[in-house]
Write an enzyme that holds these catalytic residues in place. Structure first.
Site, short mmCIF file in Angstrom:
data_model
loop_
_atom_site.label_atom_id
_atom_site.label_comp_id
_atom_site.label_asym_id
_atom_site.label_seq_id
_atom_site.Cartn_x
_atom_site.Cartn_y
_atom_site.Cartn_z
N ILE A 99 0.76 -1.20 0.01
CA ILE A 99 0.02 0.00 -0.14
C ILE A 99 0.78 1.17 0.09
CG2 ILE A 99 -1.81 1.48 1.30
CD1 ILE A 99 -2.59 -1.28 2.75
N LYS A 136 9.58 5.86 4.05
CA LYS A 136 10.93 5.94 4.59
C LYS A 136 11.15 5.04 5.82
CE LYS A 136 11.97 10.00 6.10
NZ LYS A 136 12.02 10.43 7.03
N GLU A 137 10.29 4.97 6.66
CA GLU A 137 10.59 4.18 7.70
C GLU A 137 9.77 2.85 7.81
OE1 GLU A 137 9.40 6.80 10.77
OE2 GLU A 137 11.42 8.01 10.87
N ASN A 173 7.18 0.01 5.42
CA ASN A 173 6.59 -0.70 4.22
C ASN A 173 5.16 -1.02 4.60
OD1 ASN A 173 8.52 -0.09 2.81
ND2 ASN A 173 8.82 -1.83 1.80
N GLU A 228 -5.96 -3.55 11.61
CA GLU A 228 -7.12 -3.37 10.88
C GLU A 228 -6.83 -2.62 9.72
OE1 GLU A 228 -11.80 -1.68 11.34
OE2 GLU A 228 -10.25 -1.31 12.87
N ASP A 287 2.30 13.38 15.30
CA ASP A 287 2.81 13.62 13.81
C ASP A 287 1.30 13.26 13.18
OD1 ASP A 287 4.47 13.43 11.93
OD2 ASP A 287 4.59 11.30 11.64
N ASP A 301 -0.79 5.98 12.04
CA ASP A 301 0.58 6.16 12.12
C ASP A 301 0.90 6.69 13.57
OD1 ASP A 301 3.11 6.19 11.67
OD2 ASP A 301 2.95 7.59 10.09
#
Ligand SMILES: Nc1ncnc2c1ncn2[C@@H]1O[C@H](COP(=O)(O)OP(=O)(O)OP(=O)(O)O)[C@@H](O)[C@H]1O
Ligand SMILES: [Mg+2]
Length: 245
Positions: free
Chosen positions: A51, A55-56, A58, A141, A183, A200
């Site tokens: 998806i 950077k941090e 996958n 989920e 964030d 996130d």
């Protein structure tokens, strides 16, 4: 072995360029083993498609035995800026005593996102339900139908006022539970059928952390900036006051 092949069938069938992008820095041997264990425990059968290649981390969708989808977020052990991650997490009382070792820090980072999601979900916030965390891999989920829900930055809400209120409601729920997202912006909010879903949560800090108030204001100001561009005004000071009542 068959399970292992099934787990990666889709990836194996990808074009070599896509495969390179996907495999690069993410599927080291230990991560493969972790994925295999999670799959053996029944969290998913097969990794489907990526998806997001970030950077941090996958992020993939994966299929369960019953055909339903889950989301698998794999933190990159090699590409992560773990020194920066260490600075962020070192102040978190939940992870005191953490050593400055790459794999340990990334594991703590995945753990933190899992725990933050769990607390947020239990408090009724609109975030994906976390299912499992193991080393650098988080299973959660899947938000979407066949396709993953778009980010707010890619899909305008129908009703801006309603959408902004949903976001503020969620920030308040997190705050009541003792932490801030840390964030938040249109990049970390999904617009799923006009419902705001916060994602996130790995940066989420406890209110006791020295930078929590600064991060809270930054989160709210990012949301304010997005909506102000769409001519919706938010009273940040009033929101902050209401939260701290
Ligand atoms: N539960 C989910 N359901 C559907 N899509 C998701 C889900 N979680 C993440 N995504 C997609 O994957 C993308 C990346 O996820 P996320 O923001 O959690 O990771 P990231 O930005 O790589 O993390 P970090 O900021 O730690 O690098 C999101 O922007 C979103 O498009
Ligand atoms: Mg993100």
């Amino acid at each position: 072995m068959t399970r292992f092949i099934k787990l990666f069938t889709n990836i194996i069938n990808m074009s070599s360029r896509d495969k390179f992008e996907t495999f690069k820095n993410v599927f080291d041997n230990k991560t493969l083993l972790t994925l295999f264990k999670l799959s053996s425990d029944g969290y998913f059968e097969e990794l489907k498609s990526p998806i997001s290649i970030g950077k941090e981390s996958n992020v993939f969708n994966a299929v369960k035995k019953d055909g339903s989808l889950v989301c698998v977020k794999i933190y990159r052990v090699n590409a992560c800026d773990f020194r920066k991650m260490y600075q962020y997490i070192a102040h978190d009382p939940r992870f005191s005593g953490l050593q400055k070792k790459r794999r340990q820090i990334i594991k703590a980072w995945a753990q933190r996102e899992y725990r933050n999601l769990l607390v947020a979900r239990e408090a009724g916030a609109d975030v994906p339900t976390p299912y499992a965390v193991r080393d650098n891999v988080l299973v959660l989920e899947f938000i979407g139908d066949k396709e993953a829900a778009p980010k707010l930055k890619d899909k305008e809400p129908e009703d801006y006022k309603k959408f902004s209120n949903q976001i503020i409601k969620n920030i308040k729920i997190l705050y009541k539970k003792g932490f801030v997202h840390g964030d938040l912006s249109e990049y970390n909010i999904l617009n799923y059928k006009d419902k705001a879903i916060l994602i996130d949560l790995s940066h989420g800090v406890k209110l006791e952390s020295p930078n929590s108030q600064e991060l809270l204001e930054r989160d709210i100001k990012n949301v304010e900036r997005y909506f102000l561009k769409r001519k919706i005004k938010m009273d940040v000071q009033k929101i902050l006051k209401e939260m701290k009542k």
